[in-house]
Design a protein around this motif. Structure first.
Motif, PDB file in Angstrom:
ATOM      1  N   LYS B  47      30.001  35.792  66.367  1.00 25.68           N
ATOM      2  CA  LYS B  47      30.667  36.750  65.481  1.00 25.68           C
ATOM      3  C   LYS B  47      31.794  37.471  66.218  1.00 25.68           C
ATOM      4  CE  LYS B  47      30.818  39.277  61.611  1.00 25.68           C
ATOM      5  NZ  LYS B  47      31.313  38.735  60.354  1.00 25.68           N
ATOM      6  N   ALA B  48      31.528  37.870  67.455  1.00 23.40           N
ATOM      7  CA  ALA B  48      32.570  38.553  68.237  1.00 23.40           C
ATOM      8  C   ALA B  48      33.786  37.650  68.410  1.00 23.40           C
ATOM      9  CB  ALA B  48      32.017  38.966  69.597  1.00 23.40           C
ATOM     10  N   LEU B  49      33.552  36.394  68.756  1.00 18.32           N
ATOM     11  CA  LEU B  49      34.664  35.471  68.988  1.00 18.32           C
ATOM     12  C   LEU B  49      35.373  35.130  67.685  1.00 18.32           C
ATOM     13  CD1 LEU B  49      32.925  33.182  71.627  1.00 18.32           C
ATOM     14  CD2 LEU B  49      34.763  34.815  72.034  1.00 18.32           C
ATOM     15  N   GLU B  50      34.609  34.990  66.606  1.00 16.09           N
ATOM     16  CA  GLU B  50      35.244  34.673  65.317  1.00 16.09           C
ATOM     17  C   GLU B  50      36.181  35.796  64.871  1.00 16.09           C
ATOM     18  OE1 GLU B  50      31.842  33.946  62.879  1.00 16.09           O
ATOM     19  OE2 GLU B  50      31.784  31.798  63.321  1.00 16.09           O
ATOM     20  N   GLU B  51      35.773  37.041  65.139  1.00 11.96           N
ATOM     21  CA  GLU B  51      36.634  38.154  64.756  1.00 11.96           C
ATOM     22  C   GLU B  51      37.932  38.129  65.564  1.00 11.96           C
ATOM     23  OE1 GLU B  51      36.020  40.720  62.332  1.00 11.96           O
ATOM     24  OE2 GLU B  51      34.599  39.174  61.726  1.00 11.96           O
TER      25      GLU B  51
END
Lengths: 235, 235
Positions: B47-51
């Motif tokens: 999720k962090a990387l997707e954001e």
DNA sequence: TAGTGGTCTAGACCACCCT
DNA sequence: GGGTGGTCTAGACCACTAA
């Protein structure tokens, strides 16, 4: 199939929205409902809805649900989609130059790859109108090597992007754009019915695709006086 | 804390990119590395990387990793962020009108809510320059009731959006934009050093925030001749 | 072959909205 | 209180990349 399940559900819901089965303000099935309908877990259901949110079709509100968004009247969502998905129905298209092999133009704001430079490109030019109003002059360029048979066969449903998707399995993954306000030259002024040197909006786009070496380059020149360009973004 | 863990990691990585600890082309820690570093599961790391991907800082490539993207030189990423996050360093700002209570203007392309119309708004106007070149004339309006003390205290780090975030816990969730190419009027022509009636790009924005009743309305008028507006989008 | 991101399962707790 | 979306855990299998 190699199309992921969340994308099938996403596309199914998207068609229902586009066809009007879900109208503005309507609630899509909730995550849990999608789970039981399609026999999937919430992760997968969420992913489908999150993608629709990214595309600007729905809004997701905690405690309420996934709600179909109002589509503004302007030439919207230029971010990724083509013209026909953007405006309403009374849109028509005139080919000024049919697709053909031509040399790359120079002066485009995005650098070409070595492999692209080595051979000529396929190019076509279209004039887009809404009702009686010419609204956008559109040029497209892309490498001639990647799409065999493109020049021989026509467009699917008059849509370049649908043709890419259905015939060549090429999906748009994103875009980079550069925006400039310019004075209309003689040709643009004549075609878009703007007074000479009147302001027009130039949008240069490089679309990235699921084929990391295949890009589509577009230049749109828009008469924004009557139909401004709309655009949405979500975090 | 009520800030989710993925967002803390996202912000940490973002600062490192902005400070240059990760340069263009560098690999961020992989999902599994983030898992073990922060003691989280892959869902959270992803999720962090997707954001970060959505924000345009990194590209994620299967089999390779998460790679810091090149930031183009144009006034980029206007989608959501303010000015200072977009261009390089030699940016300066002049207040033409300091923040004050003023009546709402009319003719803005987005409809105001009833609650907004009932009381005057806070407004300010700034001129943004890159080096010696005036590039953008910026007007901002928002409801005067939501941000107590705004007129008394200054901006944090000269950034309106950082002030909103740090002082008022207001985060930008998205935006709607409308783009128009217009002829410069006398004021714009003088301030942006464009010849009279020369083309300028008008961007009208409605920012949505985590407070669903609080919007920020901005109008940017840009001299795009030397500094075109850049923009990225990912699906 | 080892590592990476992409997809997916099967659970859990929470804050928020509506009734 | 029952339903919604937001966050998170702890696993799994896959296709792709690079050494």
């Amino acid at each position: 199939m190699d199309i992921p399940r969340y994308r099938k559900i996403q596309n199914m819901l998207k068609s229902k929205i586009q066809q009007g089965s879900y109208g503005v303000g309507d609630h899509l099935p909730s995550e849990n409902q999608l789970c039981s309908i399609f026999n999937i877990t919430r992760t997968t259901a969420r992913k489908a809805l999150e993608e629709l949110q990214k595309e600007g079709f729905i809004e997701r509100i905690k405690g309420k649900g996934s709600i179909v968004r109002e589509r503004r009247k302007s030439l919207g969502l230029l971010n990724v989609k083509g013209f026909s998905e953007a405006v309403g129905r009374n849109v028509s298209t005139i080919f000024l130059q049919e697709p053909a092999l031509r040399p790359w133009i120079t002066g485009f704001p995005f650098p070409l790859t070595d492999s692209e430079r080595q051979s000529p490109c396929i190019h076509f030019e279209r004039l887009r109108t809404v009702g009686e109003d010419p609204v956008m002059l559109e040029n497209n360029w892309f490498s001639g090597k990647t799409l065999p048979g493109f020049l021989q066969s026509g467009f699917e449903e008059d849509s370049f992007f649908k043709t890419l998707s259905k015939k060549y399995m090429i999906e748009i993954k994103g875009s980079e754009q550069e925006l400039k306000a310019l004075p209309a030259n003689e040709k643009v002024s004549r075609l878009l019915k703007v007074k000479p040197s009147g302001p027009v909006l130039q949008i240069s786009i490089r679309f990235t695709t699921c084929n990391p070496e295949f890009f589509i380059y577009s230049e749109l020149i828009c008469n924004t006086m009557k139909y401004p360009i709309g655009n949405r973004y979500f975090l």
